[in-house]
Design a protein around this motif. Structure first.
Motif, PDB file in Angstrom:
ATOM      1  N   GLU A  81       0.832  -1.150   0.119  1.00 36.37           N
ATOM      2  CA  GLU A  81       0.002  -0.141  -0.240  1.00 36.37           C
ATOM      3  C   GLU A  81       0.917   1.271   0.056  1.00 36.37           C
ATOM      4  O   GLU A  81       2.153   1.307   0.182  1.00 36.37           O
ATOM      5  CB  GLU A  81      -1.001   0.021   1.350  1.00 36.37           C
ATOM      6  N   GLU A  82       0.549   2.351  -0.343  1.00 34.76           N
ATOM      7  CA  GLU A  82       1.025   3.645  -0.300  1.00 34.76           C
ATOM      8  C   GLU A  82       0.625   4.181   1.238  1.00 34.76           C
ATOM      9  O   GLU A  82      -0.753   4.156   1.450  1.00 34.76           O
ATOM     10  CB  GLU A  82       0.470   4.655  -1.318  1.00 34.76           C
ATOM     11  N   ARG A  92       5.028  10.175   2.027  1.00 36.20           N
ATOM     12  CA  ARG A  92       4.352   9.000   1.501  1.00 36.20           C
ATOM     13  C   ARG A  92       5.615   8.118   0.955  1.00 36.20           C
ATOM     14  O   ARG A  92       6.311   8.468   0.282  1.00 36.20           O
ATOM     15  CB  ARG A  92       3.327   9.358   0.313  1.00 36.20           C
ATOM     16  N   ARG A  93       5.190   6.940   1.013  1.00 33.73           N
ATOM     17  CA  ARG A  93       6.042   5.688   0.700  1.00 33.73           C
ATOM     18  C   ARG A  93       5.153   4.654   0.273  1.00 33.73           C
ATOM     19  O   ARG A  93       4.016   4.351   0.528  1.00 33.73           O
ATOM     20  CB  ARG A  93       7.030   5.251   1.845  1.00 33.73           C
ATOM     21  N   ARG A  94       5.915   3.618  -0.584  1.00 30.52           N
ATOM     22  CA  ARG A  94       5.195   2.489  -0.921  1.00 30.52           C
ATOM     23  C   ARG A  94       5.771   1.291   0.261  1.00 30.52           C
ATOM     24  O   ARG A  94       6.649   0.980   0.495  1.00 30.52           O
ATOM     25  CB  ARG A  94       5.780   1.946  -2.074  1.00 30.52           C
ATOM     26  N   GLN A  95       4.786   0.555   0.895  1.00 32.50           N
ATOM     27  CA  GLN A  95       4.950  -0.203   1.818  1.00 32.50           C
ATOM     28  C   GLN A  95       4.606  -1.580   1.565  1.00 32.50           C
ATOM     29  O   GLN A  95       3.561  -1.965   0.948  1.00 32.50           O
ATOM     30  CB  GLN A  95       4.219   0.250   3.225  1.00 32.50           C
ATOM     31  N   VAL A  96       5.532  -2.640   1.816  1.00 35.27           N
ATOM     32  CA  VAL A  96       5.463  -3.982   1.429  1.00 35.27           C
ATOM     33  C   VAL A  96       5.745  -4.799   2.653  1.00 35.27           C
ATOM     34  O   VAL A  96       6.753  -4.338   3.076  1.00 35.27           O
ATOM     35  CB  VAL A  96       6.296  -4.450   0.250  1.00 35.27           C
ATOM     36  N   SER A  97       5.071  -5.426   3.238  1.00 33.05           N
ATOM     37  CA  SER A  97       4.842  -6.116   4.539  1.00 33.05           C
ATOM     38  C   SER A  97       5.030  -7.788   4.354  1.00 33.05           C
ATOM     39  O   SER A  97       4.281  -8.326   3.662  1.00 33.05           O
ATOM     40  CB  SER A  97       3.908  -5.781   5.318  1.00 33.05           C
ATOM     41  N   ILE A  98       5.831  -8.180   4.925  1.00 32.64           N
ATOM     42  CA  ILE A  98       6.019  -9.702   4.914  1.00 32.64           C
ATOM     43  C   ILE A  98       5.795 -10.349   6.165  1.00 32.64           C
ATOM     44  O   ILE A  98       6.517 -10.092   7.192  1.00 32.64           O
ATOM     45  CB  ILE A  98       7.595 -10.119   4.565  1.00 32.64           C
ATOM     46  N   VAL A 193       8.906  -3.059   4.454  1.00 30.39           N
ATOM     47  CA  VAL A 193       9.766  -2.480   3.863  1.00 30.39           C
ATOM     48  C   VAL A 193       9.062  -1.384   3.203  1.00 30.39           C
ATOM     49  O   VAL A 193       8.213  -1.283   2.564  1.00 30.39           O
ATOM     50  CB  VAL A 193      10.151  -3.344   2.621  1.00 30.39           C
ATOM     51  N   PHE A 194       9.795   0.024   3.332  1.00 35.54           N
ATOM     52  CA  PHE A 194       9.274   1.089   2.884  1.00 35.54           C
ATOM     53  C   PHE A 194      10.176   1.572   1.747  1.00 35.54           C
ATOM     54  O   PHE A 194      11.352   1.912   2.000  1.00 35.54           O
ATOM     55  CB  PHE A 194       9.273   2.331   3.789  1.00 35.54           C
ATOM     56  N   ASN A 204       2.547  -9.717  -5.159  1.00 41.54           N
ATOM     57  CA  ASN A 204       1.265  -9.370  -4.956  1.00 41.54           C
ATOM     58  C   ASN A 204       0.866  -9.876  -3.540  1.00 41.54           C
ATOM     59  O   ASN A 204       1.684 -10.875  -3.029  1.00 41.54           O
ATOM     60  CB  ASN A 204       0.332 -10.112  -5.923  1.00 41.54           C
ATOM     61  N   ILE A 205      -0.222  -9.560  -3.038  1.00 38.19           N
ATOM     62  CA  ILE A 205      -0.823  -9.881  -1.709  1.00 38.19           C
ATOM     63  C   ILE A 205      -0.870 -11.361  -1.859  1.00 38.19           C
ATOM     64  O   ILE A 205      -1.321 -11.842  -2.947  1.00 38.19           O
ATOM     65  CB  ILE A 205      -2.188  -9.185  -1.378  1.00 38.19           C
TER      66      ILE A 205
END
Length: 222
Positions: A81-82, A92-98, A193-194, A204-205
């Motif tokens: 998500e942003e 503002r950043r793009r966040q990816v969470s694992i 991760v930002f 993808n999710i």
């Protein structure tokens, strides 16, 4: 495959306790009950096997690429998500969470090469990793790595309800290489991760990632 040094004490202690328990059962507690002895042995082996697998470090061919952002952990992508990153970037950043389950490999790896520009540890709560407040209230660390092109990527280790100890091996000003270990979360949890807004997201999710191997994003060229 090898076993991580963070598990040496836990694996040894668990093995000795289970061995003592089984010897006690064999000679005293259930000396006349072979079924109970056998059942205890099976349960002990399963428990020891689960503890050992927490600390496994499989041999892998790590991915290398200056513009590629590699997954810092094994697990499942649960957030893309942003959002506004309030601690360091304050924009503002793009966040990816694992999300790392107790069955995943728990080593955390540098997603890029560069210099550690920021590091901070926060003690905190142990809410479940998917709780909305876990990223701001749980025990966590924040690491910012700057590439040679000046792009900064922020990593956040977040402890969860089961994970009760975060380990890190980096400090501010330290050069780091892509794929090398920067930390460890005992018994799993989450790594955020930002990324810059113009980073290309390659996952993808629901995707399953392999730390040091899966390319989760690509950074823009300078």
């Amino acid at each position: 495959m090898r076993f991580h040094r963070e598990g040496n004490t836990i694996m040894l202690t668990t093995g000795l306790v289970l061995l003592a328990l089984n010897l006690l059962a064999y000679f005293y507690l259930f000396s006349d009950n072979p079924v109970a002895i056998g059942l205890l042995l099976v349960v002990s082996l399963i428990l020891f096997g689960l503890v050992v697998q927490f600390f496994r470090v499989p041999t892998r061919q790590l991915t290398q690429g200056e513009l590629q952002v590699i997954a810092p952990a094994d697990g499942k992508v649960v957030v893309i998500e942003e959002t506004t990153e309030h601690e360091y970037f304050k924009d503002r950043r793009r966040q990816v969470s694992i999300f790392m389950s107790p069955l995943n490999v728990h080593v955390n790896r540098n997603p890029i090469s560069g210099i550690v520009r920021y590091f901070k540890y926060f003690p905190g709560k142990y809410l479940v990793a998917w709780h909305p407040k876990s990223s701001t209230e749980n025990e966590r660390t924040t690491v910012v790595i700057q590439t040679k092109n000046g792009v900064e990527v922020l990593l956040r280790q977040i402890a969860g309800a089961v994970a009760r100890r975060i380990i890190w091996y980096v400090k501010e000003g330290q050069p780091v290489n892509q794929g090398e270990e920067f930390g460890f979360i005992k018994f799993g949890s989450r790594v955020d991760v930002f990324l810059p807004l113009d980073a290309k997201i390659n996952v993808n999710i629901g995707d399953v990632t392999r730390g040091g191997v899966t390319v989760i994003a690509e950074l823009p060229e300078a």
